[in-house]
Design a protein around this motif. Structure first.
Motif, short mmCIF file in Angstrom:
data_model
loop_
_atom_site.label_atom_id
_atom_site.label_comp_id
_atom_site.label_asym_id
_atom_site.label_seq_id
_atom_site.Cartn_x
_atom_site.Cartn_y
_atom_site.Cartn_z
N THR A 117 -2.08 21.15 65.37
CA THR A 117 -1.80 20.17 64.22
C THR A 117 -0.54 20.95 63.41
OG1 THR A 117 -4.25 20.16 64.08
CG2 THR A 117 -2.94 19.83 62.24
N GLN A 160 -1.08 15.37 65.15
CA GLN A 160 -1.72 16.16 66.09
C GLN A 160 -0.55 16.08 67.24
OE1 GLN A 160 -4.46 17.80 65.86
NE2 GLN A 160 -4.34 17.07 63.80
N ASN A 166 -5.95 23.25 67.50
CA ASN A 166 -6.99 22.30 67.24
C ASN A 166 -7.51 22.13 68.54
OD1 ASN A 166 -8.63 20.19 66.65
ND2 ASN A 166 -7.03 18.85 65.60
#
Length: 124
Positions: free
Chosen positions: A41, A51, A20
């Motif tokens: 992620t 996250q 991410n």
């Protein structure tokens, strides 16, 4: 020492890790605890995505290791940190798998935050 049940992610319990590159910032008591564009992620089964932020992008001096530990048969032993600047609410607000199982080895040097135990997790 007791043997721990180890499970492998699969069709009945999938786990995916995806880079991410969106900016993620975590704050507590007006302090930036984490700021990254290099998160992972983790999507596990039907749970909400999490996250995982690299330790290099976390102000580890703001965290205090707790004695709380848990175990996940898919990921391994989990350790926790509190964030003293936030008072009691951020107790055990941060978790990490320091020796994760091979299926999720990429999260080894990463931590995750409980959204309800920090002031904000800004994404984007």
């Amino acid at each position: 020492m007791e043997d721990k049940l180890v499970k492998i992610p699969g069709p009945d319990h999938p786990i995916t890790l995806t880079p991410n590159l969106t900016r993620i910032k975590v704050t507590v008591a007006g302090r930036v605890i984490a700021d990254t564009t290099d998160a992972l992620t983790l999507q596990e089964a039907s749970y909400p995505p999490v996250q995982y932020i690299p330790r290099k992008d976390v102000d580890m001096s703001q965290l205090e290791r707790s004695n709380h530990v848990t175990y996940c048969p898919y990921k391994g032993d989990c350790s926790y940190y509190g964030i003293p600047a936030g008072g009691e609410r951020p107790a055990n607000a941060v978790w990490t798998y320091e020796m994760p199982y091979p299926a999720v080895a990429a999260i080894k040097e990463y931590v995750a935050f409980y959204p309800n135990r920090v002031d904000a997790i800004e994404v984007g």
